[in-house]
Design a protein around this motif. Sequence first.
Motif, PDB file in Angstrom:
ATOM      1  N   MET A   1      -4.111 -31.378  10.974  1.00  0.00           N
ATOM      2  CA  MET A   1      -4.560 -32.730  11.223  1.00  0.00           C
ATOM      3  C   MET A   1      -5.713 -33.051  10.272  1.00  0.00           C
ATOM      4  SD  MET A   1      -4.720 -32.990  15.400  1.00  0.00           S
ATOM      5  CE  MET A   1      -5.070 -34.736  15.337  1.00  0.00           C
ATOM      6  N   GLU A   2      -5.748 -34.307   9.846  1.00  0.00           N
ATOM      7  CA  GLU A   2      -6.851 -34.761   9.007  1.00  0.00           C
ATOM      8  C   GLU A   2      -7.783 -35.645   9.826  1.00  0.00           C
ATOM      9  OE1 GLU A   2      -5.387 -34.985   4.488  1.00  0.00           O
ATOM     10  OE2 GLU A   2      -4.561 -36.556   5.790  1.00  0.00           O
ATOM     11  N   PHE A   3      -9.073 -35.542   9.501  1.00  0.00           N
ATOM     12  CA  PHE A   3     -10.100 -36.293  10.215  1.00  0.00           C
ATOM     13  C   PHE A   3     -11.088 -36.865   9.213  1.00  0.00           C
ATOM     14  CE2 PHE A   3      -8.671 -32.853  12.925  1.00  0.00           C
ATOM     15  CZ  PHE A   3      -8.448 -33.461  14.141  1.00  0.00           C
ATOM     16  N   LEU A   4     -11.483 -38.102   9.437  1.00  0.00           N
ATOM     17  CA  LEU A   4     -12.572 -38.710   8.686  1.00  0.00           C
ATOM     18  C   LEU A   4     -13.819 -38.559   9.547  1.00  0.00           C
ATOM     19  CD1 LEU A   4     -12.921 -40.206   6.023  1.00  0.00           C
ATOM     20  CD2 LEU A   4     -12.779 -42.330   7.309  1.00  0.00           C
ATOM     21  N   VAL A   5     -14.825 -37.872   9.011  1.00  0.00           N
ATOM     22  CA  VAL A   5     -16.024 -37.540   9.787  1.00  0.00           C
ATOM     23  C   VAL A   5     -17.246 -38.138   9.115  1.00  0.00           C
ATOM     24  CG1 VAL A   5     -17.456 -35.664  10.687  1.00  0.00           C
ATOM     25  CG2 VAL A   5     -14.960 -35.390  10.578  1.00  0.00           C
ATOM     26  N   ARG A   6     -17.963 -38.959   9.858  1.00  0.00           N
ATOM     27  CA  ARG A   6     -19.220 -39.543   9.372  1.00  0.00           C
ATOM     28  C   ARG A   6     -20.354 -38.835  10.105  1.00  0.00           C
ATOM     29  NH1 ARG A   6     -21.351 -44.588   7.311  1.00  0.00           N
ATOM     30  NH2 ARG A   6     -19.226 -45.301   7.006  1.00  0.00           N
ATOM     31  N   THR A   7     -21.295 -38.293   9.334  1.00  0.00           N
ATOM     32  CA  THR A   7     -22.445 -37.629   9.943  1.00  0.00           C
ATOM     33  C   THR A   7     -23.728 -38.264   9.414  1.00  0.00           C
ATOM     34  OG1 THR A   7     -22.578 -35.915   8.229  1.00  0.00           O
ATOM     35  CG2 THR A   7     -21.251 -35.415  10.165  1.00  0.00           C
TER      36      THR A   7
END
Length: 93
Positions: A1-7
């Motif tokens: 699975m791909e995830f876009l992660v903003r931190t």
Amino acid sequence: MEFLVRTENLLPPDTPDETREELRKAERERAMQLREAGVLKRLWRVPGRNTTIGLYETEDPAALHDALTSLPLWKWMDVTVEALAIHPQEQRR
């Protein structure tokens, strides 16, 4: 699975410079390990903010959680995750 992660890094401003630099160094090292493992695919910084956007790939959300919580700055991060699905137009390629 791909995830876009903003931190967003919310390390307190009164953190001593030495501690801040140690954490940044450890963060870079862990990010490189995640990159070498194929978990962290891409990483961008947001100009003018202490924020990054990353493309992560793991087998499931639990594995992503494990990867994110392994980051040294984890407890000072505000994290937003979006699971990504292939768009039908992309499936034609």
